[in-house]
Design an enzyme around this catalytic site. Structure first.
Site, PDB file in Angstrom:
ATOM      1  N   GLY A 328      37.181  42.795  40.675  1.00 44.69           N
ATOM      2  CA  GLY A 328      38.438  42.069  40.582  1.00 44.69           C
ATOM      3  C   GLY A 328      38.581  41.015  41.665  1.00 44.69           C
ATOM      4  O   GLY A 328      37.603  40.491  42.204  1.00 44.69           O
ATOM      5  N   SER A 329      39.828  40.727  42.034  1.00 41.65           N
ATOM      6  CA  SER A 329      40.134  39.525  42.812  1.00 41.65           C
ATOM      7  C   SER A 329      39.642  39.528  44.255  1.00 41.65           C
ATOM      8  O   SER A 329      39.603  38.473  44.885  1.00 41.65           O
ATOM      9  CB  SER A 329      41.642  39.278  42.792  1.00 41.65           C
ATOM     10  OG  SER A 329      42.058  38.933  41.485  1.00 41.65           O
ATOM     11  N   VAL A 330      39.286  40.667  44.836  1.00 43.20           N
ATOM     12  CA  VAL A 330      38.698  40.633  46.175  1.00 43.20           C
ATOM     13  C   VAL A 330      37.416  39.813  46.156  1.00 43.20           C
ATOM     14  O   VAL A 330      37.043  39.176  47.143  1.00 43.20           O
ATOM     15  CB  VAL A 330      38.437  42.066  46.702  1.00 43.20           C
ATOM     16  CG1 VAL A 330      37.773  42.026  48.077  1.00 43.20           C
ATOM     17  CG2 VAL A 330      39.732  42.862  46.785  1.00 43.20           C
ATOM     18  N   LYS A 332      37.012  37.064  44.821  1.00 47.34           N
ATOM     19  CA  LYS A 332      37.320  35.634  44.967  1.00 47.34           C
ATOM     20  C   LYS A 332      36.944  35.115  46.351  1.00 47.34           C
ATOM     21  O   LYS A 332      36.756  33.902  46.536  1.00 47.34           O
ATOM     22  CB  LYS A 332      38.809  35.392  44.705  1.00 47.34           C
ATOM     23  CG  LYS A 332      39.215  35.548  43.247  1.00 47.34           C
ATOM     24  CD  LYS A 332      40.733  35.486  43.079  1.00 47.34           C
ATOM     25  CE  LYS A 332      41.123  35.717  41.611  1.00 47.34           C
ATOM     26  NZ  LYS A 332      42.570  35.893  41.433  1.00 47.34           N
TER      27      LYS A 332
END
Length: 723
Positions: A328-330, A332
């Site tokens: 997920g977004s970690v 990014k």
């Protein structure tokens, strides 16, 4: 000659012929049997076997005594030499009932007073006297007492032996003791008895690692059993003048982990509190030293108690290295790192948030509508999916893939734990490449995420997560495990810019991580939150507000990182709270305590005291010596001499630190009110007793009063509270 005489003569002739034939047949049969035995004995003499039985081995068993000299399995310690796993013996109680069992001097070796024996044993095993009496009333030669009579401690055995009960005996079995119970259980692992053979082909049972460090370092921990071979006569006595051949055992190596028991215990408490409160299906947590890659604390849920095996069941997976998931977004943070490092990032340029269409698919921001036209500097604080896609597309597939390779995405870290998975990445289509920018289409492990985050925290140098500090073999040879740099995917300047964006996640009013602010460390906490979808059995993502893996990766202090902390929480109950709030209940107190210990450790190096050797001294001498060093003494027992001490001699301690001294004789409970949990763990370690903790902070009450006798078969509950 009459006809009758003729018939008689013929009959006599036939009878004679039959006798000759019968005799001849018998001679043939006897000759065949004799030949068979000659051949059989010849074969036995030549081969030394009767069927599957090795006669030489049988003879050896009769006239040769082979004893196994067991090697001590190495002890596993934390970084401060607190014992996490060590060898022990457990004992099985049995009673001889046959009145024919007497010694050479005529002394009874059977139970003579069954009522008295039942009454005494009921004080030490978990069976009432009437049940024990039922066992003792059986007609067998000897009896055991079921599970109540097994796995008894040395202390219990000695207390029963002190009662001098005729006919009561014990068998001992090697065992492995895990004094801390639920404590990085999947990392430390388990060792259990298994059938094995020595180099001399002597069968024995030996502890074998089946999980975690116990499994990965099984050969080093096991050492090599020795043997003692002697000749004996048919009565079992050693033959005078015969030579006894002895091969000494080589003890296993001791292993020092990088775990800090103080922080590990605290993490276990925090994780269990969240587990009990929000019932997530799964959780993982790792705290790592940002400068060395050493794992300071790590655990998972579900987990188990290594001392009692409670909760183990079929839970044999170390999820920190064996389970893969979409981060997920970690993730990014890697996208931003690659764009900055490759020169494809302009924080002041703008883009249209909300949604972006690639082929036949539309990607949305987590709030669906986005925030209008915003600068790229807000992609990380707002956790914008469309912004991450725009950054990835500005780099192009080739550059993005180069950086994924630099970060070793899809590769094992090489951590010294068994069963590490490599992960995977989908990168074929434009849509595949787009979704990787915000952590979909990629499978990682927790330890891989720790490695990626280390590059950002450590000036661009990506470190291998390490769980081992050093090993020391039986000859005292030390093997250190130094910091290992896996590569430098980004520059130090890039790392600083990424940390600045992570600070905004916490500090900006539009950041998704304001809940991770920690009092006293303003503007020093840098994080990135994540929400990852979970694939179902039909390869479609699960729906519903709780069907996600929520995560947070954090670095502190932001201006000179010391720690990296990463948490994942899968499918918690969000009825009355948010995922970020749940994670903050672990992240904030653990990071704050770690940063506090950093200062304490610095003071320890400057003001360290060398722990004196107190064992062998009288209690008065030991107390005086310790007090002269400025140490706080806690005494266990009322004996005249000190037999054990914690910390061990020559370890570093600081003024006023509590030390625990065990005297000879019965163990008695000290007053532990005001003690830290770490101090109580020292008490548990030195006594072998089980302690159950509730709350955090310092002890406010204890279930066993000071001065009462400590026994290893009862759990002592202590309550803690923050001062």
């Amino acid at each position: 000659m009459t006809p009758k005489e003729v018939r008689n003569r013929k009959t006599a002739r036939r009878t004679q012929q039959n006798r000759i034939k019968t005799g001849f047949i018998l001679i043939l049969i006897m000759s065949a049997v004799l030949l068979f035995f000659i051949v059989r004995f010849g074969y036995i003499a030549a081969s030394g076997h009767v069927g599957a039985v090795d006669l030489s081995e049988k003879t050896k068993q009769i006239y040769q005594q082979d004893n196994v000299l067991r090697a001590r399995r190495g002890t596993i310690y934390d970084t401060n030499a607190n014992i996490l796993a060590e060898d022990s013996n457990v004992y099985t109680l049995y009673a001889v009932l046959d009145k024919k069992s007497v010694s050479a001097a005529g002394k009874p070796l059977y139970v003579t007073d069954k009522n008295k024996t039942a009454q005494v044993l009921s004080q030490y095993i978990s069976l009432p006297a009437d049940k024990i009496l039922q066992f003792l009333s059986q007609k067998n030669y000897q009896v055991e007492f079921g599970s109540a009579g097994r796995n008894l401690s040395l202390d219990t055995k000695q207390k029963i032996e002190a009662a001098k009960l005729p006919g009561i005996f014990f068998t001992d079995t090697p065992s492995r003791m895990y004094p801390n119970g639920t404590f990085a259980s999947h990392i430390v692992g388990l060792a259990q008895l298994a059938d094995t053979k020595t180099a001399d082909n002597i069968s024995t049972k030996q502890l074998t690692g089946i999980l975690g460090i116990e499994k990965y370092f099984n050969k080093a921990l096991t050492g090599k059993n020795g043997s003692q071979i002697s000749k004996r006569d048919s009565y079992g006595y050693n033959i005078p003048g015969s030579k006894t051949v002895t091969k000494q055992a080589v003890n296993g190596s001791d292993i020092y982990l990088s775990l800090d028991a103080r922080l590990q215990s605290y993490l276990e408490q925090l994780m269990q509190n969240v587990q009990d409160k929000y019932q997530p299906k799964k959780m993982d947590a790792v705290l790592m030293n940002a400068k060395t890659g050493k794992i300071v604390a790590a655990t998972q849920r579900p987990t188990f108690n290594a001392a009692t095996k409670k909760g183990l069941g079929d839970l044999w997976r170390d999820s920190l290295v064996e389970d893969t998931y979409e981060p997920g977004s970690v993730f990014k943070l890697l996208t931003l790192s690659a764009a900055i490092d490759s020169g494809h990032y302009n924080p002041n340029a703008t883009y249209q948030s909300g949604s972006v269409t690639i082929g036949d698919s539309t990607i949305h921001d987590w709030n669906n509508s986005g925030w209008g036209t915003i600068p790229f500097s807000e992609v990380i604080p707002r956790s914008s999916n469309t912004g991450a896609v725009a950054i990835e597309r500005s780099m192009g597939a080739d550059i993005w893939q180069q950086y994924l390779n630099r970060f070793h995405v899809g590769q094992k870290t090489g951590i010294t734990l068994p069963g590490e998975a490599s992960g995977s990445i989908q990168f074929k289509t434009p849509l595949d490449r787009a979704v990787t920018s915000f952590g979909q289409g990629i499978d990682v492990t927790v330890m891989q995420m720790m490695s990626y985050l280390s590059a950002i925290a450590n000036g661009g140098k990506m470190l291998q997560p390490q769980i081992i500090d050093k090993t020391i073999n039986s000859q005292g040879k030390v093997t250190n495990y130094p910091t290992k740099v896996l590569g430098q995917p980004i520059t130090a300047d890039t790392a600083k810019q990424v940390i600045a964006a992570m600070r905004d996640v916490v500090e900006k009013d539009y950041g998704t991580g304001s809940v991770f602010k920690i009092d006293g460390y303003e503007n020093q906490i840098a994080v990135k939150t994540g929400t990852a979808q979970i694939a179902g059995d039909d390869d479609k993502y699960l729906t519903g507000s709780e069907n996600y893996i929520f995560s947070v990766g954090g670095i502190a202090p932001a201006d000179d990182p010391e720690y990296v902390l990463y948490l994942t929480v899968q499918q918690p109950d969000l009825t009355d709270t948010s995922a970020e709030k749940i994670m903050s209940e672990i992240f904030n107190p653990l990071m704050k305590r770690a940063l506090k210990y950093r200062t304490t450790s610095a003071n320890l190096d400057e003001n360290a005291i060398k722990m004196p050797k107190l064992t062998g001294l009288t209690t008065a001498e030991a107390a005086k010596t310790a007090q002269e060093k400025g140490l706080t003494v806690a005494q266990v027992g009322q004996g005249a001499k000190i037999v054990q001490q914690l910390p061990a001699a020559d370890e570093k301690v600081i003024a006023k630190q509590r030390i625990v001294l065990l005297t000879e004789g019965a163990m008695t409970m000290p007053n532990v009110v005001g003690w830290s949990k770490n101090d109580v763990l020292k008490l548990a370690e030195i006594t072998g007793c089980q302690f159950k903790f509730s709350g955090t902070g310092y002890v406010t009450s204890q279930s066993l009063n000071a001065g009462e006798v400590l026994t290893t078969n009862k759990t002592i509950t202590v309550k803690l509270a923050e001062p």
